[in-house]
Design an enzyme around this catalytic site. Structure first.
Site, PDB file in Angstrom:
ATOM      1  N   CYS A  53      14.160   0.226 -12.947  1.00 54.21           N
ATOM      2  CA  CYS A  53      15.658   1.464 -14.498  1.00 54.21           C
ATOM      3  C   CYS A  53      16.139   1.945 -12.928  1.00 54.21           C
ATOM      4  CB  CYS A  53      14.806   2.849 -14.444  1.00 54.21           C
ATOM      5  SG  CYS A  53      12.631   2.520 -15.214  1.00 54.21           S
TER       6      CYS A  53
ATOM      7  N   ASN B 272      13.145   6.715 -12.482  1.00 53.05           N
ATOM      8  CA  ASN B 272      12.956   5.697 -11.543  1.00 53.05           C
ATOM      9  C   ASN B 272      11.265   5.890 -10.340  1.00 53.05           C
ATOM     10  OD1 ASN B 272      15.218   4.198  -8.992  1.00 53.05           O
ATOM     11  ND2 ASN B 272      13.469   2.721 -10.662  1.00 53.05           N
ATOM     12  N   GLY B 273      11.173   4.528 -10.698  1.00 51.24           N
ATOM     13  CA  GLY B 273       9.919   4.284 -10.016  1.00 51.24           C
ATOM     14  C   GLY B 273       8.055   4.417 -10.379  1.00 51.24           C
TER      15      GLY B 273
ATOM     16  N   GLY C 232      17.678  -2.711 -14.649  1.00 52.43           N
ATOM     17  CA  GLY C 232      16.966  -2.650 -16.335  1.00 52.43           C
ATOM     18  C   GLY C 232      17.694  -2.941 -17.258  1.00 52.43           C
TER      19      GLY C 232
ATOM     20  N   TYR D 184      17.480  -6.886  -1.959  1.00 45.97           N
ATOM     21  CA  TYR D 184      17.842  -8.133  -3.726  1.00 45.97           C
ATOM     22  C   TYR D 184      18.340  -6.697  -4.104  1.00 45.97           C
ATOM     23  CZ  TYR D 184      16.803  -9.990  -7.863  1.00 45.97           C
ATOM     24  OH  TYR D 184      17.010 -10.889  -8.728  1.00 45.97           O
TER      25      TYR D 184
END
Ligand code: SF4
Length: 493
Positions: free
Chosen positions: A12, A120-121, A38, A266
């Site tokens: 996310c 996010n996570g 995302g 990345y």
């Protein structure tokens, strides 16, 4: 046949803003800059007031890219008014998690009022906490770990909302960067390990939060600082008047910092600033160390051609070639692969076409650049190896003298429990060949293959203090409590 990218995927990207006349529109732009984090669903929640002066939370979310979900730009004025908003970009893998119910931000109304959250996570004790909550009578609306946090906040016996959030966060484990919108404030917080990035910025009088600073650039917001691991930053009307965000600690426990090194390798955009450093700079350094440890020269003393797998490895290739020059190796950075940007998120081939076709649709070679040359192909990572194998085949067709593959990270051998999605352990090429580089080289049909070792990778980011990074997907050493006998799926709700 469905062609999906052969790279790990992040779950996310999150964004929040408080005190702006165009809060939802700016959230839309912010999410657009975070699209790489995302691509399967997006949502925005804004806060406005009813005619009676009551706080109202407005929601618009859907499946698709940000531009698809918010195609009708009148949405921002008609459906999403207000001076504060939060947003979320989602990536999901399974059918269940694609359900519309799981699209964030989530909104609840409880005894303290409205509350919306973007996450996010990935929480590592969500399953256990959810079972406890369900046994205690909680009714869950989604299959997301994020909902566990909402239940914990709502069930807190404390009377102050910040204390309720702190108490809830003290119970969860794993990775989280959150933005939380309430009736009178915007809160941003990161887990005590600081796995995922989260930045604080300012746009005129308004305050903004985003997973990555590239979001701030798009809306011309200025970067102030990162949210510290284990910190809660609170923005309310007083902050707008005095200019000072409030800062709290989730608790007084001491945790080592363990930022996800894959964000540098990345995930994050090279134009972002995360974990105290420019991503671009870290990627160049990875490329430089790769060149120092694993240089390639032409057997006849001719120029070596360095090319990247676009776009994620471009910066590493730049670093690699710069270092070859320093080593007095005759070399040139070239664009040898052209990537099509028009194949969409998931390209579906009509019928059971070969995987090879999927790679050809995405990439083509610049034959004049590669013909008769010693080529060094730089990639950031290899996951399954299926795309790498087809890419090498494609480059071979351009008749190079030799192909040398250099990977600016170590072999991936373990799953990530902190919000990055890898294929199963068995599918990872490094595990299929028992981390035997020679066997992987033979499978990929390259003249040589070299990865960075974990130590070499950490040497590259040493300016950012190597101790502060999670490297579990390469080493299996998880910073938080993980039972390695359980599969990743067993941790998921
Ligand atoms: Fe990042 Fe790998 Fe750690 Fe996951 S396991 S947080 S991808 S370094």
């Amino acid at each position: 046949m469905i062609i999906k990218p052969d790279k790990p995927k992040c779950h996310c990207g999150i964004f929040g803003i408080f005190g702006s006349q165009h809060a939802s529109l700016q959230t839309y732009y912010g999410l657009h800059a975070l699209q790489h984090r995302g691509q399967e669903a997006a949502g925005i929640v804004s806060k406005s007031f009813s005619a009676k002066g009551n706080s109202v939370f407005n929601i618009h979310k859907g499946v698709g890219l940000v531009t698809e979900v918010f195609e009708d730009k009148s949405i921002f004025h008609s459906l999403l008014p207000g001076r504060s908003a939060i947003g979320h970009n989602r990536y999901s893998t399974t059918g269940a998690s694609k359900s519309r119910k799981n699209i964030q931000p989530f909104v609840v109304n409880y005894r303290m009022g409205n509350l919306a959250v973007s996450h996010n996570g990935n929480l590592t004790n969500a399953k256990q906490l959810r079972e406890e909550l369900v046994n205690d009578g909680a009714i869950f609306q989604t299959t997301s770990d994020t909902e566990v946090i909402l239940h914990l906040i709502a069930r807190s016996k404390l009377t102050n909302q910040i204390d309720q959030i702190k108490e809830a966060l003290s119970k969860v484990e794993g990775a989280y960067s959150l933005v939380i919108l309430t009736d009178d404030k915007l809160i941003a917080t990161r887990d005590p390990f600081g796995f995922r990035p989260l930045a604080l910025g300012k746009l005129h009088n308004a305050f903004v939060f985003a997973s990555e600073t590239c979001s701030f650039d798009l809306i011309s917001a200025s970067f102030i600082r990162e949210v510290d691991p284990g910190e809660l930053v609170v923005i309310n009307d007083s902050t707008l008047s005095n200019g000072f965000p409030e800062s709290y600690k989730i608790n007084n426990l001491k945790f080592p910092q363990k930022h996800c090194i894959f964000e540098f390798i990345y995930f994050s955009r090279p134009d972002s600033f995360i974990f105290g450093h420019n991503v671009d700079k870290m990627r160049r350094r990875l490329g430089k160390v790769l060149a120092r440890k694993h240089p390639v020269s032409d057997r006849d003393g001719e120029k070596v051609i360095v090319i990247s797998v676009p776009d994620s490895s471009n910066t590493m290739a730049l670093g690699y070639q710069t270092e070859l020059e320093k080593l007095n190796i005759n070399s040139k950075l070239e664009i040898g692969l052209i990537r099509s940007h028009y194949i969409g998120r998931t390209f579906i081939l009509p019928g059971q076409e070969k995987r090879e076709m999927g790679v050809r649709i995405k990439f083509n070679t610049v034959k004049g650049v590669l013909q008769g040359r010693t080529v060094v192909l730089i990639d950031d990572s290899i996951v399954r190896g299926t795309t790498s194998k087809q890419l090498v085949k494609l480059i071979r067709e351009a008749n190079p003298k030799e192909i040398h593959l250099r990977i600016s990270s170590p072999p991936i051998t373990h799953p990530c429990y902190y919000g990055m999605d890898f294929p199963s352990k068995e599918e990872l090429i490094a595990n299929r060949f028992n981390v035997d580089i020679n066997s992987i080289k033979n499978y990929l049909e390259v003249d040589s293959l070299e990865y960075l070792t974990i130590d070499e990778m950490l040497e590259a980011v040493s300016e950012a203090n190597a101790e502060n990074f999670c490297t579990a997907c390469f080493s299996g050493k998880y910073p938080s409590k993980i039972d390695p006998t359980l599969t990743k799926e067993m941790y998921e709700i």
